[in-house]
Scaffold this motif. Sequence first.
Motif, mmCIF file in Angstrom:
data_model
loop_
_atom_site.group_PDB
_atom_site.id
_atom_site.type_symbol
_atom_site.label_atom_id
_atom_site.label_comp_id
_atom_site.label_asym_id
_atom_site.label_seq_id
_atom_site.Cartn_x
_atom_site.Cartn_y
_atom_site.Cartn_z
ATOM 1 N N MET A 1 0.997 -1.199 0.051
ATOM 2 C CA MET A 1 -0.059 -0.119 0.153
ATOM 3 C C MET A 1 0.642 1.267 -0.092
ATOM 4 N N SER A 2 1.822 1.229 1.034
ATOM 5 C CA SER A 2 2.960 2.377 0.899
ATOM 6 C C SER A 2 3.439 2.634 -0.394
ATOM 7 N N SER A 3 3.832 1.443 -1.225
ATOM 8 C CA SER A 3 4.633 1.531 -2.184
ATOM 9 C C SER A 3 3.516 2.222 -3.450
ATOM 10 N N VAL A 4 2.477 1.825 -3.361
ATOM 11 C CA VAL A 4 1.545 2.547 -4.327
ATOM 12 C C VAL A 4 1.233 4.135 -4.168
ATOM 13 N N SER A 5 1.240 4.314 -2.736
ATOM 14 C CA SER A 5 0.963 5.907 -2.342
ATOM 15 C C SER A 5 2.339 6.573 -2.734
ATOM 16 N N ALA A 6 3.508 5.936 -2.607
ATOM 17 C CA ALA A 6 4.554 6.453 -3.148
ATOM 18 C C ALA A 6 4.759 6.772 -4.336
ATOM 19 N N LYS A 7 4.369 5.737 -5.161
ATOM 20 C CA LYS A 7 4.378 6.042 -6.711
ATOM 21 C C LYS A 7 3.287 7.185 -7.072
ATOM 22 N N GLY A 8 2.230 7.230 -6.559
ATOM 23 C CA GLY A 8 1.180 8.234 -6.647
ATOM 24 C C GLY A 8 1.699 9.638 -6.488
ATOM 25 N N GLY A 9 2.316 9.695 -4.979
ATOM 26 C CA GLY A 9 2.916 10.975 -4.908
ATOM 27 C C GLY A 9 3.908 11.374 -5.765
ATOM 28 N N SER A 10 5.079 10.490 -6.372
ATOM 29 C CA SER A 10 5.999 10.962 -7.226
ATOM 30 C C SER A 10 5.424 11.258 -8.415
ATOM 31 N N LEU A 11 4.427 10.468 -8.914
ATOM 32 C CA LEU A 11 3.753 10.990 -10.140
ATOM 33 C C LEU A 11 3.146 12.515 -10.168
ATOM 34 N N HIS A 12 2.509 12.734 -8.948
ATOM 35 C CA HIS A 12 1.986 13.963 -8.856
ATOM 36 C C HIS A 12 3.220 15.178 -8.649
ATOM 37 N N ASN A 13 4.125 14.846 -8.131
ATOM 38 C CA ASN A 13 5.411 15.864 -7.966
ATOM 39 C C ASN A 13 5.972 15.985 -9.262
ATOM 40 N N LEU A 14 6.120 14.853 -10.234
ATOM 41 C CA LEU A 14 6.445 15.105 -11.528
ATOM 42 C C LEU A 14 5.450 15.743 -12.301
ATOM 43 N N ILE A 15 4.273 15.752 -12.385
ATOM 44 C CA ILE A 15 3.466 16.625 -13.254
ATOM 45 C C ILE A 15 3.460 17.772 -12.841
ATOM 46 N N LEU A 16 3.379 18.219 -11.470
ATOM 47 C CA LEU A 16 3.685 19.563 -11.128
ATOM 48 C C LEU A 16 4.892 20.164 -11.406
ATOM 49 N N GLY A 17 5.994 19.386 -11.482
ATOM 50 C CA GLY A 17 7.085 20.067 -11.802
ATOM 51 C C GLY A 17 7.269 20.149 -13.291
ATOM 52 N N ALA A 18 6.583 19.192 -13.924
ATOM 53 C CA ALA A 18 6.598 19.406 -15.337
ATOM 54 C C ALA A 18 5.742 20.590 -15.936
ATOM 55 N N LEU A 19 4.773 21.121 -15.044
ATOM 56 C CA LEU A 19 4.093 22.045 -15.499
ATOM 57 C C LEU A 19 4.956 23.561 -15.102
ATOM 58 N N VAL A 20 5.343 23.500 -13.819
ATOM 59 C CA VAL A 20 6.077 24.727 -13.716
ATOM 60 C C VAL A 20 7.351 24.927 -14.472
ATOM 61 N N LEU A 21 8.032 23.904 -14.865
ATOM 62 C CA LEU A 21 9.277 23.809 -15.837
ATOM 63 C C LEU A 21 8.586 24.255 -17.163
ATOM 64 N N GLY A 22 7.551 23.691 -17.747
ATOM 65 C CA GLY A 22 7.076 23.925 -18.944
ATOM 66 C C GLY A 22 7.081 25.575 -19.131
ATOM 67 N N ALA A 23 6.220 26.024 -17.966
ATOM 68 C CA ALA A 23 5.818 27.639 -18.023
ATOM 69 C C ALA A 23 6.996 28.342 -18.205
ATOM 70 N N ILE A 24 7.962 28.059 -17.189
ATOM 71 C CA ILE A 24 9.340 28.748 -17.173
ATOM 72 C C ILE A 24 9.934 28.871 -18.404
ATOM 73 N N MET A 25 10.080 27.411 -19.061
ATOM 74 C CA MET A 25 10.862 27.719 -20.076
ATOM 75 C C MET A 25 10.086 28.158 -21.425
ATOM 76 N N GLY A 26 8.993 28.037 -21.245
ATOM 77 C CA GLY A 26 8.101 28.536 -22.622
ATOM 78 C C GLY A 26 8.099 30.187 -22.547
ATOM 79 N N VAL A 27 7.822 30.422 -21.161
ATOM 80 C CA VAL A 27 7.961 32.171 -21.210
ATOM 81 C C VAL A 27 9.215 32.719 -21.714
ATOM 82 N N THR A 28 10.420 31.795 -20.896
ATOM 83 C CA THR A 28 11.796 32.317 -21.432
ATOM 84 C C THR A 28 12.057 32.274 -23.114
ATOM 85 N N ALA A 29 11.610 31.296 -23.520
ATOM 86 C CA ALA A 29 11.974 31.160 -24.993
ATOM 87 C C ALA A 29 11.124 32.168 -25.690
#
Length: 276
Positions: A1-29
Amino acid sequence: MSSVSAKGGSLHNLILGALVLGAIMGVTANALAPPDGTAYRLLHGVIRYVLEPVGKVFLRLLFLTIVPLVFSSLALGVSRLGAQGNLGRIGLKTFAFFVASMTIAVALGLSLVAIVQPGAGLPEATKEQLNERYRERAAEKASQETQFGIDTLINIVPTNPIEAMARMDMLAVIFTAMLFGIALNQLETEKARTLTKVLEGVNDVMIVVIGWAMRLAPLGVFGLVFATTANFGWQLLQLLGWYVVVVIVGLAVQMFGVLSVFLVVVARVSPTAFFG
């Protein structure tokens, strides 16, 4: 159960990081690539042939699952309610709740948009660019007539359920699924059991496909956000931010305000106990 939660949390963090990184790099470009330069043409080549396709494939994978998932879930649910003899009573209450809550949600959404006006202040140059890019899609949406009143109720019953599914006419899909579930209870036990297994299989398969799509989510989110901000810059990102705020506020009011009223008045349940 903990491994599933960890994967879910990791995916959420990756999506949030991708959103922020995409916005920063897009505005810079957008700020660094002049419209007439080689860098601009290279940037839009990457957007057109790499990033936008990845984002669109991600969205299409999600949209692909909507109709099969809704149909199979509703048909199974209605069939099981009917098997327990509760279909009429629970079905009417569910339908009444659905109509009431959706009416309030529409009124709430329209009110918030009218008050906040999240798209106000968009520069004319950006408006022209958006109009040029999405003119055909906007014209197609504008040409679609919306019918209200008795015709709305009539059109819930599709003459061709496959066509309704292809057009993603969700009211017609929901009606067809409910009708299918009710009729399923009238079949012989063996036939009903076979169709039930098929519906359960479709539901399970769609869950698997959603899992695959979510693995692509960080890349898809990055591609979509980068493409938007690189094309239209910081000002559009600000307005999209206001739009996101309006959506979140509307969802919060609907969930914790409207639903709480329904819980107290209709279900006689404490909102604190329900949400806790």
